[in-house]
Design a protein around this motif. Structure first.
Motif, PDB file in Angstrom:
ATOM      1  N   ALA A   1      56.177  35.425  43.673  1.00  0.00           N
ATOM      2  CA  ALA A   1      54.746  35.709  43.647  1.00  0.00           C
ATOM      3  C   ALA A   1      54.004  34.677  42.797  1.00  0.00           C
ATOM      4  O   ALA A   1      52.923  34.204  43.179  1.00  0.00           O
ATOM      5  N   LEU A   2      54.595  34.302  41.659  1.00  0.00           N
ATOM      6  CA  LEU A   2      53.968  33.288  40.805  1.00  0.00           C
ATOM      7  C   LEU A   2      53.942  31.920  41.484  1.00  0.00           C
ATOM      8  O   LEU A   2      52.951  31.184  41.386  1.00  0.00           O
TER       9      LEU A   2
ATOM     10  N   ALA B   1      42.914  31.326  34.122  1.00  0.00           N
ATOM     11  CA  ALA B   1      41.603  31.654  33.549  1.00  0.00           C
ATOM     12  C   ALA B   1      40.961  32.790  34.351  1.00  0.00           C
ATOM     13  O   ALA B   1      40.762  32.687  35.552  1.00  0.00           O
ATOM     14  N   GLY B   2      40.693  33.895  33.672  1.00  0.00           N
ATOM     15  CA  GLY B   2      40.081  35.041  34.316  1.00  0.00           C
ATOM     16  C   GLY B   2      41.060  35.914  35.088  1.00  0.00           C
ATOM     17  O   GLY B   2      40.662  36.919  35.662  1.00  0.00           O
TER      18      GLY B   2
ATOM     19  N   GLU C   1      46.737  28.808  44.913  1.00  0.00           N
ATOM     20  CA  GLU C   1      45.679  28.866  43.901  1.00  0.00           C
ATOM     21  C   GLU C   1      44.773  30.084  44.082  1.00  0.00           C
ATOM     22  O   GLU C   1      43.599  30.050  43.745  1.00  0.00           O
ATOM     23  N   SER C   2      45.339  31.167  44.648  1.00  0.00           N
ATOM     24  CA  SER C   2      44.591  32.423  44.730  1.00  0.00           C
ATOM     25  C   SER C   2      45.473  33.524  44.172  1.00  0.00           C
ATOM     26  O   SER C   2      46.647  33.643  44.534  1.00  0.00           O
TER      27      SER C   2
ATOM     28  N   PRO D   1      47.228  37.057  43.396  1.00  0.00           N
ATOM     29  CA  PRO D   1      47.638  38.155  44.279  1.00  0.00           C
ATOM     30  C   PRO D   1      46.615  39.296  44.222  1.00  0.00           C
ATOM     31  O   PRO D   1      46.102  39.622  43.152  1.00  0.00           O
ATOM     32  N   THR D   2      46.357  39.907  45.370  1.00  0.00           N
ATOM     33  CA  THR D   2      45.356  40.977  45.401  1.00  0.00           C
ATOM     34  C   THR D   2      45.927  42.300  44.897  1.00  0.00           C
ATOM     35  O   THR D   2      45.213  43.101  44.325  1.00  0.00           O
ATOM     36  N   ALA D   3      47.218  42.525  45.136  1.00  0.00           N
ATOM     37  CA  ALA D   3      47.868  43.762  44.675  1.00  0.00           C
ATOM     38  C   ALA D   3      49.160  43.395  43.966  1.00  0.00           C
ATOM     39  O   ALA D   3      50.244  43.441  44.557  1.00  0.00           O
ATOM     40  N   PRO D   4      49.109  43.027  42.683  1.00  0.00           N
ATOM     41  CA  PRO D   4      50.300  42.539  41.999  1.00  0.00           C
ATOM     42  C   PRO D   4      51.374  43.598  41.791  1.00  0.00           C
ATOM     43  O   PRO D   4      52.539  43.276  41.695  1.00  0.00           O
TER      44      PRO D   4
END
Length: 108
Positions: free
Chosen positions: A93-94, A16-17, A101-102, A104-107
């Motif tokens: 990564a997933l 979500a989001g 539960e955070s 990734p900042t740079a996917p």
């Protein structure tokens, strides 16, 4: 153990989001596969065009793509290997995203 319904609800809550992040994370392997397919198809089509138009003595029924099998197989193997490594990275990564539960900042 969680039911299927609970797992789906958890996944939806996690995403979500963050759909943009999830798409960015998965877009690199998809683009790589598409480009590789276009390159291989373009090479085969170019060879066919070359032989048909610049060597008119060759009958169309005699034209086969056997001359490119070794190269095609190697290209396909290398492409598959690189794509596999990219997808394994995406999977890790997933999984990390799921565990922490955070997002990734740079996917990319």
């Amino acid at each position: 153990m969680q039911t299927r319904r609970e797992l789906k609800a958890n996944a939806r809550a996690l995403l979500a989001g963050n759909w943009g992040t999830a798409i960015k994370l998965n877009i690199v392997p998809v683009i790589f596969q598409v480009l590789t397919g276009l390159i291989v198809s373009g090479a085969v089509a170019s060879l066919g065009f070359y032989f048909i138009h610049f060597h008119p003595g060759i009958a169309l029924s005699d034209f086969t793509f056997d001359f490119g099998d070794d190269y095609s197989t190697q290209q396909s193997f290398i492409s598959g290997l690189i794509t596999t490594y990219l997808l394994v990275g995406v999977d890790f990564a997933l999984i990390d995203w799921l565990r922490t539960e955070s997002a990734p900042t740079a996917p990319v």
